[in-house]
Design a protein around this motif. Structure first.
Motif, PDB file in Angstrom:
ATOM      1  N   SER A 140      45.399  -7.470  76.176  1.00 42.54           N
ATOM      2  CA  SER A 140      44.300  -7.481  75.221  1.00 42.54           C
ATOM      3  C   SER A 140      44.473  -8.684  74.300  1.00 42.54           C
ATOM      4  O   SER A 140      45.405  -9.474  74.466  1.00 42.54           O
ATOM      5  CB  SER A 140      44.312  -6.180  74.419  1.00 42.54           C
ATOM      6  OG  SER A 140      43.190  -6.119  73.566  1.00 42.54           O
ATOM      7  N   CYS A 141      43.572  -8.837  73.356  1.00 45.79           N
ATOM      8  CA  CYS A 141      43.760  -9.889  72.357  1.00 45.79           C
ATOM      9  C   CYS A 141      43.015  -9.541  71.085  1.00 45.79           C
ATOM     10  O   CYS A 141      42.130  -8.697  71.085  1.00 45.79           O
ATOM     11  CB  CYS A 141      43.291 -11.253  72.873  1.00 45.79           C
ATOM     12  SG  CYS A 141      41.504 -11.371  73.032  1.00 45.79           S
ATOM     13  N   ARG A 142      43.440 -10.125  70.022  1.00 42.70           N
ATOM     14  CA  ARG A 142      42.672 -10.064  68.778  1.00 42.70           C
ATOM     15  C   ARG A 142      42.052 -11.445  68.595  1.00 42.70           C
ATOM     16  O   ARG A 142      42.719 -12.390  68.187  1.00 42.70           O
ATOM     17  CB  ARG A 142      43.606  -9.716  67.600  1.00 42.70           C
ATOM     18  CG  ARG A 142      44.217  -8.333  67.706  1.00 42.70           C
ATOM     19  CD  ARG A 142      44.742  -7.824  66.376  1.00 42.70           C
ATOM     20  NE  ARG A 142      45.333  -6.500  66.514  1.00 42.70           N
ATOM     21  CZ  ARG A 142      44.635  -5.363  66.506  1.00 42.70           C
ATOM     22  NH1 ARG A 142      43.331  -5.393  66.363  1.00 42.70           N
ATOM     23  NH2 ARG A 142      45.239  -4.204  66.633  1.00 42.70           N
ATOM     24  N   ASN A 181      44.420 -11.018  78.974  1.00 41.10           N
ATOM     25  CA  ASN A 181      44.434 -11.017  77.509  1.00 41.10           C
ATOM     26  C   ASN A 181      43.033 -11.180  76.917  1.00 41.10           C
ATOM     27  O   ASN A 181      42.780 -12.029  76.079  1.00 41.10           O
ATOM     28  CB  ASN A 181      45.377 -12.099  76.958  1.00 41.10           C
ATOM     29  CG  ASN A 181      46.786 -11.946  77.488  1.00 41.10           C
ATOM     30  OD1 ASN A 181      47.367 -10.873  77.381  1.00 41.10           O
ATOM     31  ND2 ASN A 181      47.318 -12.991  78.092  1.00 41.10           N
ATOM     32  N   ILE A 186      40.173 -14.281  75.827  1.00 44.01           N
ATOM     33  CA  ILE A 186      40.946 -15.514  75.998  1.00 44.01           C
ATOM     34  C   ILE A 186      41.039 -15.872  77.472  1.00 44.01           C
ATOM     35  O   ILE A 186      40.998 -17.045  77.865  1.00 44.01           O
ATOM     36  CB  ILE A 186      42.352 -15.352  75.364  1.00 44.01           C
ATOM     37  CG1 ILE A 186      42.207 -15.359  73.843  1.00 44.01           C
ATOM     38  CG2 ILE A 186      43.295 -16.454  75.833  1.00 44.01           C
ATOM     39  CD1 ILE A 186      43.519 -15.149  73.111  1.00 44.01           C
ATOM     40  N   SER A 196      50.776  -5.394  75.948  1.00 48.30           N
ATOM     41  CA  SER A 196      49.333  -5.687  75.990  1.00 48.30           C
ATOM     42  C   SER A 196      48.893  -6.568  74.835  1.00 48.30           C
ATOM     43  O   SER A 196      47.943  -7.328  74.950  1.00 48.30           O
ATOM     44  CB  SER A 196      48.504  -4.400  75.900  1.00 48.30           C
ATOM     45  OG  SER A 196      48.955  -3.434  76.789  1.00 48.30           O
ATOM     46  N   MET A 197      49.562  -6.406  73.689  1.00 49.87           N
ATOM     47  CA  MET A 197      49.123  -7.065  72.463  1.00 49.87           C
ATOM     48  C   MET A 197      49.772  -8.432  72.262  1.00 49.87           C
ATOM     49  O   MET A 197      49.370  -9.189  71.375  1.00 49.87           O
ATOM     50  CB  MET A 197      49.465  -6.194  71.244  1.00 49.87           C
ATOM     51  CG  MET A 197      48.887  -4.793  71.265  1.00 49.87           C
ATOM     52  SD  MET A 197      47.090  -4.739  71.492  1.00 49.87           S
ATOM     53  CE  MET A 197      46.525  -5.564  70.005  1.00 49.87           C
ATOM     54  N   SER A 198      50.804  -8.730  73.048  1.00 46.49           N
ATOM     55  CA  SER A 198      51.727  -9.811  72.687  1.00 46.49           C
ATOM     56  C   SER A 198      51.126 -11.212  72.746  1.00 46.49           C
ATOM     57  O   SER A 198      51.630 -12.126  72.115  1.00 46.49           O
ATOM     58  CB  SER A 198      52.976  -9.742  73.571  1.00 46.49           C
ATOM     59  OG  SER A 198      52.620  -9.893  74.923  1.00 46.49           O
ATOM     60  N   LYS A 199      50.051 -11.394  73.487  1.00 39.94           N
ATOM     61  CA  LYS A 199      49.504 -12.749  73.619  1.00 39.94           C
ATOM     62  C   LYS A 199      49.053 -13.309  72.263  1.00 39.94           C
ATOM     63  O   LYS A 199      49.365 -14.458  71.928  1.00 39.94           O
ATOM     64  CB  LYS A 199      48.317 -12.725  74.602  1.00 39.94           C
ATOM     65  CG  LYS A 199      47.601 -14.050  74.767  1.00 39.94           C
ATOM     66  CD  LYS A 199      48.414 -15.067  75.555  1.00 39.94           C
ATOM     67  CE  LYS A 199      47.630 -16.356  75.734  1.00 39.94           C
ATOM     68  NZ  LYS A 199      48.393 -17.347  76.499  1.00 39.94           N
ATOM     69  N   THR A 200      48.328 -12.491  71.488  1.00 41.70           N
ATOM     70  CA  THR A 200      47.797 -13.018  70.220  1.00 41.70           C
ATOM     71  C   THR A 200      48.296 -12.250  69.001  1.00 41.70           C
ATOM     72  O   THR A 200      47.961 -12.609  67.879  1.00 41.70           O
ATOM     73  CB  THR A 200      46.252 -12.914  70.175  1.00 41.70           C
ATOM     74  OG1 THR A 200      45.885 -11.535  70.335  1.00 41.70           O
ATOM     75  CG2 THR A 200      45.608 -13.747  71.262  1.00 41.70           C
ATOM     76  N   SER A 201      49.076 -11.175  69.227  1.00 37.75           N
ATOM     77  CA  SER A 201      49.405 -10.330  68.075  1.00 37.75           C
ATOM     78  C   SER A 201      50.875  -9.897  68.115  1.00 37.75           C
ATOM     79  O   SER A 201      51.763 -10.736  68.209  1.00 37.75           O
ATOM     80  CB  SER A 201      48.427  -9.144  68.064  1.00 37.75           C
ATOM     81  OG  SER A 201      48.652  -8.279  66.988  1.00 37.75           O
TER      82      SER A 201
END
Lengths: 419, 419
Positions: B78-80, B44, B47, A176-181
Motif C-alpha cells: 500500500s502507500c500513503r 505499493n 505509486i 505493506s506500509m513500508s514503501k512510503t510509511s
C-alpha cells in the motif's frame, strides 16, 4: 476410605488456561465422590483460605465447570500473596489448619507458578510440622515457562501462540506500509527474567515465509549500536523489520531499558514501557518511521487464540493432581514430559515439590542465535509443538461465551482473621 | 465488447480484510474474461501506477487468490500518497494516462478510505478532462469507519471485534487480579478523529455479563476530575475497572492527551502513547495499581479473529466494484446498505464518488452515553451485527497459513518517472 473435602485455589498472574486446570481438578474430583466430598475454592487464592472466604463449587452446574475449560482468567479470583516460612509466620499456618479442620479439608490443590510452588511445599509439610493430615499438590501454571522439571508450563503455550500470531500479522502489515510509511514495528512482550515469550515471536518467521525479526531477550545485554546495525541491515534487505522486545531487557549498567527516568512537562516521573523506548532509539539512530504495541494482559488473556496443546496440558495437570492425591501422594506436582518431537508426544509425569520450589528454569544458551537477536533451530524445535492446534471457545453475539461462575460462599464457622 | 485490462491498487492503512476485497475484485474479473483481460495490481498503491511498477495478477494461482480472502495486510503493498488536483499536478495525471494507455487499462479499482476516494474521484474524471476513456471505481476500506453513505466500512468490523474480544478478555484478567494487585486496565485503541473503534470496547459488557468499562472518546474533551470520579466509582462497586482510550483524546486546550512533552533523563523529547498517560493519571489521582496495553497494528492486522460479517462485506465490495465497472459505471463506490437490524441484513448499494470524497462520517452524538464514558443502546444496536460471526483462517504448524503472492512484475514499456 474416608471422604474428605478439597481446597483449590489460583495464585499469581492468571492465564488463558488456568481455568482449564480448574476444570480438570473439579471434573475429576466429581468423578471420585467416594473419596473427595466437596471442592471448596479459595476466593482470591490463598487469601480465601486465610479469611475463610470459601466458594462452594458444588453449586456450579456441570455445564459451568465444563465452560471453565474455554474461559480465560481466574474464575475464583487470584492473589499475589506469598506465605512466609513457618518460623516467621506460625500464625498464618495455624489459621490455615483451623480453616481446613473446620471444613473437613484433606486435600490442598494450589494452581500457580514458582512462588506458589513454594507456598504449596510449605503447606504440604503441615502434616509433619503441625500434625494436621493434609495432602498438598501443586498444579503448574505460569506464562513465564520458568518452572523446573516439567518440559513446559500450562499458560505459556497460549501466550507463545498469541505472540507468534501477532508478530506474523503485524509483520505482514508493516511490510505493506513500508514503501512510503512505517518501516519498523516494535512489539513489547512479557518476561521480566527469561526470554521464553520473546522467543515465541521468532516462530512467525519460517523457511517458506521468512520475516526479518529482531528479538531483544532479557538474557542478552542491550547493545544499541549492534541493535541499530541489525535493524538497518534488515530494512535495507527487506524494506521493513519487526522487533519483539521483552519487558525485561537491560542495558550494560543492568538497568531496565524501560526505566528511562521519563518526566512530563511538569517534571513528574512517568512510567512508560520498553517498546516506545526502543522505537525512539530507532527514530533517533536510523530516522525510520515506526509503530509500536504493548501486548500486556492481552497476551496472557487471549483465550480466543489459545494453543490446543496448552489447553489439553492445562486440563491434564488439574486431572492428574486429583488422581495423585487420591493415590495418596503429597508434596508433588504433575509435570509434562515430552516423549517425542516429531510427531510431538507428551505424557504426565510427577515431580517432588522440593525439587520445584524456588528453582527458576532459564532459557538454554543454545536457544538464542549467535548474534543474540534470534532463535536457533533447537529453540524452534522446542517451541513449535507448544503452539500447535486451535481450541476455539464458543461464541455468542460475536463474542466468546466465557463463563462467570456463581461463586456461592460457604457459611463461615470461625471468627474473623486479619491478614 | 472490447476487452480491456484493469488496474487495482490498495491505499492507506491496511486492514485484516482489504485482501478479501482484492480477492473479490480478482475472482470476479476472472469470471468476466470476455470483458476484462488482465488485472494489473499497483505495487505499493498508486505509486505502482505512476512508476509503471505493475504486478501481473494472472501469474497467481486460483488457490493463491482464494487465500487472499483470509490473509491480512495489503498483498500488493500500500502507500500513503494523495494526488494533488489536476491544476496543481497535471504531470502525474498525464503519466497515469501514459501508463494506462501503454498497458491497455480501461478499468481503475482503488481500494482505500477517504483520501483514496478523493484520488479515485480525480482519476474518474480523466476521461472527461484529459480525454482518456477510463472507468474508476472506488472499493471502500477503512478501520476508521468514517466513509459517508455506506452503513459501515470494510475493515472496521474486524477491528471492532478484536477490540471487543480483547477488552472482554483483559477485563476478566484484571477482575481476577484486583483483590491484591491490578485494579485498572487501560487499553489504547486507534481512531484519531472518531471514536468508532473505542466504542467497540463497550460491546464487551452486556446485560447478562456486565463489566465496568470507561470509554474515552476523541469526541469528548477529557475532564480529569470527572474521569477519576468514574473510575473510582467503578472500582468501589466492582473491585476493578477497564478503560478503553482512543489515541485521539484531547484535553480542554485541544491538545492530544498523548502529547505530554515527555523528556528522558537527558532532556530528549520522547513519544509515548496515551495509555501510559491515562495510567499515570490513575496512579497519581487514585493510587490504584494498573496495567496498560497499546494494540496498535495488532488490532487492524488481526485476521485470526476477523468478523465474518466484515470478511463477507469486504469481498462483496470487491465483487460489486467489478460488476459495476462491467455495467458501465464510472466514478462510483459500492456501499453496504443495512436493510434490517434484527435479524441483521444488508445488501450492496452504490454511491457517487462526488458524494463520498472529502466527507468524514462522525459518530452520531446519540451513540455516546450522557456521562460521555459509554455507548448507548442505539450504538450497540449499530455495532453488534458488525462483529458477528467468526471466519478463521486455515492453520499450519500452529500459525495462520497466510499467503504471500509471487507478485511478478509486468515488463516496463515506458521511460522512468520520478515521483
Amino acid at each position: 476410605m474416608v471422604i474428605k473435602n478439597a481446597f483449590y485455589a489460583q495464585s499469581g498472574g492468571v492465564t488463558a488456561v488456568i481455568n482449564a486446570s480448574a476444570a480438570g481438578v473439579l471434573e475429576t474430583a466429581r468423578m471420585h465422590a467416594d473419596k473427595i466430598g466437596k471442592v471448596y475454592a479459595g476466593r482470591n487464592g490463598i487469601i480465601g483460605a486465610l479469611t475463610e472466604d470459601l466458594i462452594d463449587t458444588s453449586a456450579e452446574s456441570a455445564d459451568a465447570i465444563r465452560a471453565l475449560r474455554h474461559t480465560p482468567s481466574g474464575a475464583f479470583g487470584s492473589c499475589r500473596y506469598k506465605l512466609k516460612s513457618l518460623e516467621d509466620n506460625k500464625r498464618e499456618y495455624e489459621r490455615l489448619i483451623e480453616v481446613f479442620k473446620a471444613h473437613d479439608i484433606g486435600y490442598f490443590f494450589y494452581n500457580g507458578g514458582g512462588d506458589s510452588a513454594d507456598t504449596c511445599l510449605k503447606v504440604s509439610q503441615l502434616s509433619d510440622t503441625l500434625g494436621y493430615p493434609l495432602q498438598a499438590i501443586h498444579v503448574p501454571k505460569t506464562v513465564d515457562n520458568d518452572l523446573p522439571v516439567t518440559d513446559c508450563c500450562p499458560g505459556f503455550g497460549s501466550v507463545a501462540k498469541y505472540i507468534a500470531v501477532s508478530t506474523l500479522e503485524a509483520s505482514f502489515d508493516v511490510a505493506s506500509m513500508s514503501k512510503t510509511s512505517t518501516k519498523v514495528f516494535v512489539l513489547e512482550v512479557m518476561g521480566r527474567h527469561a526470554g521464553w515469550i520473546a522467543a515465541a515471536g521468532g516462530l512467525a518467521s519460517s523457511e517458506d515465509r521468512p520475516i526479518p525479526i529482531v528479538i531483544l531477550f532479557p538474557e542478552i545485554t542491550f547493545d544499541k549500536q549492534k541493535f541499530l546495525a541489525k535493524v538497518d541491515q534488515y530494512v535495507k534487505e527487506h524494506g521493513y523489520c519487526s522487533v519483539v522486545v521483552s519487558e525485561g531487557v537491560k542495558d550494560a549498567d543492568g538497568k531496565f531499558l524501560a526505566d528511562q527516568g521519563l518526566r512530563d512537562a511538569f517534571g513528574h516521573a512517568q512510567l512508560g514501557g520498553v517498546a516506545p523506548v526502543v522505537a525512539n532509539i530507532i527514530k533517533d539512530g536510523l530516522g525510520l518511521k515506526y509503530h509500536w504495541a504493548v501486548a500486556d494482559y492481552l497476551q496472557r488473556a487471549a483465550r480466543h487464540i489459545a494453543s490446543k496443546t496448552d489447553v489439553e496440558q492445562a486440563y491434564a495437570m488439574g486431572k492428574a493432581a486429583v488422581e495423585y492425591a487420591i493415590a495418596g501422594h503429597n508434596s508433588v506436582m504433575p509435570t509434562i514430559e515430552r516423549t517425542s518431537n516429531t510427531p510431538y508426544a507428551w505424557k504426565t509425569g510427577m515431580a517432588k515439590l522440593a525439587d520445584v520450589a524456588n528453582v527458576e528454569k532459564m532459557m538454554p544458551a543454545d536457544f538464542i542465535s549467535a548474534d543474540g537477536f534470534g532463535i536457533t533451530s533447537k529453540c524452534r524445535e522446542y517451541l513449535s509443538p507448544l503452539i500447535e492446534g486451535e481450541d476455539y471457545p464458543p461464541y455468542k453475539n460475536g463474542l466468546p461465551d466465557y463463563v462467570r461462575l456463581k461463586n456461592v460462599a460457604v457459611s463461615k464457622k470461625l471468627r474473623d482473621f486479619n491478614i
